[in-house]
Enzyme design. Structure first.
Site, short mmCIF file in Angstrom:
data_model
loop_
_atom_site.label_atom_id
_atom_site.label_comp_id
_atom_site.label_asym_id
_atom_site.label_seq_id
_atom_site.Cartn_x
_atom_site.Cartn_y
_atom_site.Cartn_z
N LEU A 110 9.90 12.24 4.64
CA LEU A 110 11.27 12.57 4.89
C LEU A 110 12.22 12.76 3.54
CD1 LEU A 110 11.60 10.23 8.20
CD2 LEU A 110 11.16 12.78 8.14
N TYR A 120 4.39 -3.04 -5.33
CA TYR A 120 5.87 -3.27 -4.74
C TYR A 120 6.09 -4.74 -4.69
CZ TYR A 120 4.11 1.30 -2.84
OH TYR A 120 3.74 2.92 -2.74
#
Length: 394
Positions: A266, A118
């Site tokens: 989500l 990341y």
């Protein structure tokens, strides 16, 4: 509309519409506690949804509940920190992400997820700085498994010598003596998983790693890895929009006593109600490459969101809270890690820890979901996917 993430956004979705929903669900008071101003729309919004038990849990430190990932005990909801440095532009800025991470600690979160890829590397640095004052109170998970050149990822590499080198870098960036949970980020098809597990075992014996995990492994590779070194957790994509772990992987985890950490719980914002059939993603937004978000598929998948929204209204909570609570209701050893760069949405997400479902609720939800199948594949070209890969035999 064409969508780009804004500085207050997260990979799990943001925007005034979600913030207004949060306000109407009775969370405005706790959101104000972290200094987030009410939008004009929120100030005008009627209380369309009643406050629920979920809203109570958003006061500082109130999450309280823990779960086990193997032998590792963590808060029942963690924080995915990737959104601070990778994939969804523009990034929020170092200080904003540090503030959100520290706010999560104050609210009772003890589980934080990052990875060397990341950034690359910059997300671990942010997490390390943010959590330095709380090191004895939290668990940090990070991941290895990629090679880099000139600051760019160049492919998978899980050779034992590379793993040990990667861990030294992660320890330095995270400012820790030991990594609480170390995942192989993606299976390297060219390296036997026994060699990978053996390298992690060496690191555990050296006191540099505490627990071993795998992300998106093939089922046989998971079994082989666990036979070599107990696996504490598997991290796979899992949400109401992506339910493939309900095949073999969750069954294997239950059989072997392995915890499960859903990433993308989500569905990159879809399950928050932020997107609709008219949404178009900009070319620099990762979601523009996901078939389920292509215009025709998005239109079809709104039937699934309608189920989520109807149940959220029935329970007096937000769609995001319903989606996270549903995941946690599937197994007591599931710990989702929604990501956010917004204190409002952090408060909202953590409220899911208080939501409960009866057996009848879960049966009816399953029946409702069966009438709203997911439209579109998970990835554009399954033949090139790094998910579910099996490591070669020794």
């Amino acid at each position: 509309m064409t969508h780009r993430s804004d500085p207050t956004s997260s990979s799990e979705g943001t925007g005034n519409s979600r913030r207004d929903i949060l306000t109407m669900a009775g969370l405005a008071g706790s959101a104000l506690a972290v200094g987030a101003p009410l939008s004009a729309a929120a100030q005008r919004a009627p209380a369309a949804r009643p406050a629920s038990a979920a809203s109570v849990t958003t006061s500082r430190g109130a999450i309280g509940k823990t779960r086990k990932l193997g032998a590792l005990e963590v808060s029942s909801i963690g924080l995915g920190c990737m959104v601070g440095s990778a994939y969804f532009l523009p990034f929020p800025g170092r200080q904003r992400m540090i503030s959100v991470i520290r706010d999560a600690v104050e609210r009772g979160v003890t589980f934080f997820d990052t990875a060397e890829v990341y950034g690359p590397f910059t997300n671990e640095e942010v997490v390390g700085e943010a959590l330095a004052p709380f090191r004895n109170k939290v668990a940090i998970a990070t991941k290895f498994g990629f090679a880099f050149r000139d600051g760019k990822e160049t492919g998978r590499n899980s050779r034992p010598d590379h793993i040990k080198q990667a861990v030294e870098g992660s320890l330095r960036r995270l400012k820790v003596d030991a990594i609480d949970l170390l995942y192989q980020h993606r299976v390297d098809p060219d390296v036997p998983i026994e060699d990978v597990a053996g390298a992690v075992k060496d690191l555990i014996q050296a006191g540099k790693v505490k627990h071993y995990g795998l992300s998106e492994p093939g089922p046989n590779t998971l079994r082989r890895a666990h036979a070599e070194l107990p696996v504490s957790a598997v991290q796979n994509e899992y949400s109401l929009l992506e339910r493939s772990p309900e095949g073999q992987i969750l069954s294997i985890c239950e059989e072997l006593g392995i915890g499960f950490v859903p990433w993308g719980p989500l569905a990159r914002g879809f399950l928050t109600g932020r997107f609709g059939e008219g949404t178009r993603f900009a070319s620099d937004d990762w979601r523009s490459t996901i078939p389920r978000f292509f215009p025709d598929n998005m239109k079809g998948n709104m039937a699934l969101f309608a189920v989520v929204d109807a149940w959220a209204k029935r329970k007096g909570i937000t769609p995001a809270q319903f989606s996270l609570a549903w995941l946690m209701a599937q197994k007591p050893w599931i710990v989702p890690i929604p990501g956010t760069t917004d204190p409002w949405h952090l408060a909202e997400n953590l409220g899911a820890a208080a939501v409960t479902f009866s057996t009848a609720d879960l049966q009816q939800i399953a029946a409702d979901l069966a009438r709203a199948p997911v439209i579109g594949p998970r990835v554009l070209d399954p033949s090139t996917s790094a998910n579910g890969v099996e490591a070669r035999q020794r």
